[in-house]
Design an enzyme around this catalytic site. Structure first.
Site, short mmCIF file in Angstrom:
data_model
loop_
_atom_site.label_atom_id
_atom_site.label_comp_id
_atom_site.label_asym_id
_atom_site.label_seq_id
_atom_site.Cartn_x
_atom_site.Cartn_y
_atom_site.Cartn_z
N LEU A 1 -18.23 -3.01 -0.42
CA LEU A 1 -19.14 -2.20 -1.23
C LEU A 1 -18.68 -2.13 -2.68
O LEU A 1 -19.05 -1.21 -3.42
CB LEU A 1 -19.26 -0.78 -0.65
CG LEU A 1 -19.67 -0.68 0.83
CD1 LEU A 1 -19.69 0.78 1.28
CD2 LEU A 1 -21.02 -1.34 1.08
N TYR B 1 0.84 -1.19 0.00
CA TYR B 1 0.00 0.00 0.00
C TYR B 1 0.88 1.25 0.00
O TYR B 1 1.59 1.53 0.97
CB TYR B 1 -0.92 0.03 1.22
CG TYR B 1 -1.95 -1.08 1.29
CD1 TYR B 1 -2.20 -1.92 0.21
CD2 TYR B 1 -2.69 -1.28 2.45
CE1 TYR B 1 -3.14 -2.93 0.29
CE2 TYR B 1 -3.64 -2.30 2.54
CZ TYR B 1 -3.86 -3.12 1.45
OH TYR B 1 -4.79 -4.13 1.53
#
Length: 293
Positions: A206, A53
């Site tokens: 989501l 990341y």
């Protein structure tokens, strides 16, 4: 907040805060510290990151917070991952023994910590050796550099192979799952985790926000159904999306990747939403990806 006991020694908050996009948020250390305190105040004590990341920058930014306020480290469970690398724009995987051992120590240095609560192999590696990986992970545990070990994005076959060489110590699989993504249902992973009582961590709950922003038909159909069921329960559609994941008997732990604590609150509120069995199947079939026989 509910907490999931994933081993005898470690429990994680049922809702997890992720930092995949931290470097895009353009926060200073003070702002990030305030955000982490906000998570802890809500009972969300498990924080998820990875060495890839921001190419290490995400861990570095978290490390600045822990260096500034060491007490915060003892109030959280810290998760990181290894295995994904980049060479001049080429993405590749490396889960060799030496790379795992070195990566863990480099992550700890960036995070300004002495240990990780949970360390995961980030992706399935086509050159994966369960013997090598197992040896490295067990040594990290023995050395006290990690408390527990697991994997991310593994199929049942690689999970079982590595579990054999870690003496059945894999305690989670961090996987993608949302009402438009059923990869781990199709592979049998969900069935295996449920059978073994292993609770997965869920990323992209989501669909990266596409459920609420995309104009593609599967996402539009799911959004419409979530809104409909949300109206029924008097809650936001986002809460229904999280409640759908929380409903399953595998007892999954959704990761929230937003920079807004208000979005984290939606996931927390979902813990109190009680879906009907038939409502779960309304969402299961909404995208058109799944049909009941």
């Amino acid at each position: 907040m509910e907490y999931m006991k994933i081993t005898e020694e470690l429990s994680l908050s049922r809702i997890i805060q992720g930092f995949w996009r931290l470097t895009n948020w353009e926060w200073d250390t003070k702002t990030l510290e305030k955000f982490i305190k906000g998570c802890i105040d809500r009972g969300v004590t498990t924080l998820d990151t990875a060495e890839i990341y921001g190419f290490g920058e995400c861990e570095t930014q978290l490390g600045r917070v822990f260096q500034k306020n060491p007490a915060l480290r003892h109030q959280i469970q810290l998760v990181s991952k290894t295995g994904i690398f980049n060479k001049d724009g080429l993405k590749y995987y490396d889960t060799s023994y030496e790379r795992i051992k070195t990566s863990c120590k480099e992550s700890l240095q960036r995070l300004c910590c002495d240990y990780l609560d949970l360390y995961l192999i980030h992706r399935e590696d086509p050159c994966f050796s369960p013997q090598e990986v197992g040896k490295a992970m067990l040594e990290l545990k023995k050395e006290g550099l990690v408390r527990e070990i697991g994997v991310s994005n593994f199929d049942p076959f690689k999970f079982q192979a590595l579990n054999e060489f870690t003496k059945n110590q894999l305690c989670t699989n961090q996987i993608e799952w949302n009402p438009c993504c059923f990869e781990h249902f199709d592979s049998g992973m969900m069935d295996m985790l449920t059978q073994k009582g292993i609770h997965p961590m869920i990323w992209s709950s989501l669909a990266g926000g596409k459920i609420f922003t995309s104009g593609d038909k599967p996402y539009v159909n799911v959004h419409k159904k979530l809104e409909e069921i949300g109206d029924r329960h008097g809650v936001e559609a986002e809460e229904i999306a999280y409640a759908w994941i929380l409903y399953h008997p595998v007892k999954a732990m959704p990761i929230v990747g937003s920079s807004k604590l208000s979005r984290l609150d939606h996931a927390i509120k979902a813990l109190d939403v009680k879906l009907e069995r038939w409502e779960w199947y309304e969402i299961y079939t909404a995208s058109g990806e799944k049909r009941l026989r």
